[in-house]
Write a protein that holds these residues in place. Structure first.
Motif, short mmCIF file in Angstrom:
data_model
loop_
_atom_site.label_atom_id
_atom_site.label_comp_id
_atom_site.label_asym_id
_atom_site.label_seq_id
_atom_site.Cartn_x
_atom_site.Cartn_y
_atom_site.Cartn_z
N THR B 217 0.84 -1.19 0.00
CA THR B 217 0.00 0.00 0.00
C THR B 217 0.88 1.25 0.00
OG1 THR B 217 -1.61 -1.23 1.29
CG2 THR B 217 -1.91 1.14 1.19
N ILE B 218 0.67 2.07 -1.03
CA ILE B 218 1.44 3.32 -1.14
C ILE B 218 0.49 4.44 -1.55
CG2 ILE B 218 3.26 4.53 -2.43
CD1 ILE B 218 4.70 1.86 -2.74
N GLY B 219 0.53 5.52 -0.84
CA GLY B 219 -0.26 6.70 -1.22
C GLY B 219 -1.75 6.44 -1.30
N GLY B 220 -2.28 5.61 -0.44
CA GLY B 220 -3.72 5.36 -0.42
C GLY B 220 -4.18 4.32 -1.43
N GLY B 221 -3.28 3.80 -2.23
CA GLY B 221 -3.63 2.76 -3.19
C GLY B 221 -2.75 1.53 -3.02
#
Lengths: 199, 322
Positions: B217-221
């Motif tokens: 999970t990175i930056g909300g995605g």
């Protein structure tokens, strides 16, 4: 030959175990992978091509929050508008889901006057039997618990008798019938709970 | 009033029976309608794709806690005219608390790490984009056994195809020409906020593969990056020279709100024929409630392709799950 032997050993090793190796919980692991890949694209879940397609369509329909929202029912909106909003349906739920569903299942043969999922209250419209047009009854169910417990639902029967053109409350206690209906709700709720756990 | 009580009791009894039976056989389905602007030479490149699928799933649990399930689906495919098919029913799945075992027609994981596609079925299947790059085994399914189990927090999958010429019925150790066996193994393990999958596959045909992917999970995605290497043979229509093909790709999926998802994908591939392609995907989906979704998909393919089968294809459609 070696492959077949290895696989047979693995199959027989695992088929009777309730846990995987190193106390692994497969379902828990799969759920963790679902968060990364999505349930339908989890490479360790098995689907046929068409099953996967349906699964993807369902997952997509649920959206990122994972819940399939209620569709807009234009006919119902018009009916509610015409009736002045007498049939009140609240969204959301603060009572036990199985008790609530069981109550709805029990009463689904009858026209419902009030369905309040927030307050856990259902009331049928007046029920009149063809053979006895001078008596009418309504059933009220109040789900009071968030847990599936034996005192989580209360049933009340109200009946009236007709004298001339006027309906009078019959003042009879239907305690036994109310008890039977309560037990039926508990039975169905229990069935639903078991089914839920198995699926 | 007694009649009413009897009627209610009968209803409750009937409903109780239904609730139990529902767990054993369930029916689900979906409908798809899509407008496609496909790749091509400009003639007949606008298409309408409509399809429906109904799936019957059967399951039970023994008193010892072993789950047994199977399914069969009927469909009219959206990528063929009047194309009615029956799918599934070729395998049975046994589930215990610690393992899932599929017996029958199983598919080995020969393209672990090959990621990059995010568009929905109609565009994925009927875009008329056709790469000349060959990846994957010529035949990756057949009669066999698949085992999935847990090892601590890691999950392990081993698939074995005994005869790739048959599906649900056939000789296990066939001596017939072309009846090959194949096997794959993969393991997925979490590390911190990420999850890594590595896998290998091998076939008696001489094909083999290895690959890996990492998701996190990175930056909300959720981002997934993967690499796959397949040693291919010439039985694949897109491969004239046996050798290694490689795929490197990534996807990023992000929720914009409770009902909207945006996904992007990228994939670069080359094979032993020295042919290569670059594929870029974009998908925007919006859930409407009641099982319906609308989506806009876009796929761009450049590189070595069949004639007039590169460029950009677009789909706008709806899918409804029942």
């Amino acid at each position: 030959m070696f492959r077949s032997l290895l696989l047979l050993i693995l199959v027989f090793s695992f088929q009777s175990c309730s846990k995987g190796l190193l106390d692994g919980d497969l379902e828990k692991n799969l759920k963790a992978m679902d968060k990364m890949h999505g349930y339908c694209n989890n490479p360790y879940r098995t689907f046929s091509k068409k099953e996967k397609k349906i699964c993807e369509d369902k997952e997509r329909a649920a959206g990122p929050d994972g819940e399939i929202g209620e569709p807009l029912n234009i006919t119902k909106m018009i009916e509610d508008f015409r009736s002045g909003g007498t049939n009140t349906v609240y969204q959301g739920m603060s009572v036990n889901k199985n008790l609530w569903e069981a109550s709805l299942i029990l009463l689904n043969q009858y026209p419902l006057d009030i369905v309040d999922s927030q307050g856990g209250f259902i009331s049928t419209d007046w029920i009149i039997e063809k053979e006895n047009l001078n008596q009418r009854c309504l059933i009220k169910v109040n789900v009071t618990s968030q847990e599936l417990v034996s005192n989580g639902a209360r049933v009340k029967l109200l009946c009236e008798e007709k004298d001339g053109d006027i309906w009078y409350q019959d003042n009879i206690s239907y305690e036994e019938e109310e008890k039977i209906l309560t037990l039926k709700i508990l039975d169905i709720a229990n069935e639903l709970s078991v089914t839920e756990k198995l699926s | 009033m007694k009649k009413l009580m009897i009627a209610l009791s009968a209803i409750a009894a009937a409903v109780g029976f239904t609730a139990t039976a529902k767990a054993d056989i369930s029916v689900s389905g979906s409908s798809n309608v899509a407008y496609l602007s496909t790749a091509g030479d400009g003639a007949n490149d606008e298409e309408l794709a409509v399809g429906n699928t109904v799936s019957f799933a059967m399951s039970t649990t023994t008193s010892g806690g072993i789950g047994i399930s199977s399914s069969l689906a009927l469909s009219t495919d959206y990528d063929g005219n009047n194309s009615q098919t029956v799918d599934g029913g070729n395998s049975v799945t046994f589930t215990t608390g610690g393992a899932t075992i599929v017996v029958g027609d199983v598919e080995i994981s020969d393209t672990i790490g090959s990621v990059g596609g995010v568009v929905n079925g109609p565009l994925d299947d009927a875009s008329d984009l056709d790469s000349s790059v060959g990846t994957g085994f010529v035949d990756d399914d057949g009669t066999g056994v698949e085992l999935t189990t847990a090892m601590g927090s890691a999950s392990l999958n081993i698939s074995y195809v005994s005869n790739d010429n048959t599906d649900n019925f056939g000789a296990l150790n066939s001596s017939a020409a072309g009846a090959d066996s194949a096997m794959s193994a993969s393991i997925t393990m979490p590390f911190g906020a990420y999850s890594a999958t590595i896998g290998v596959a091998d076939s008696d045909t001489g094909e083999s593969s290895s690959g890996a992917s990492v998701s996190g999970t990175i930056g909300g995605g959720t981002v997934t990056v993967g690499y796959s290497n397949v040693t291919t043979i010439t039985g694949n229509a897109d491969i004239t020279t046996a050798g290694d093909s490689e795929v490197i790709g990534a996807t990023y999926v992000m929720a914009m709100d409770a009902d909207t998802t945006i996904s992007v994908g990228y994939q670069s591939a080359k094979d032993a024929d020295s042919e290569s392609h670059t594929q870029t995907d974009l998908s925007v989906e919006r859930a409407l409630g009641g099982g319906a979704t609308v989506y806009l998909d876009l796929r761009n393919l450049t590189g070595d392709t069949a004639a007039n089968m590169d460029g950009t294809a677009i789909a706008f459609g709806t899918s409804v799950a029942f």
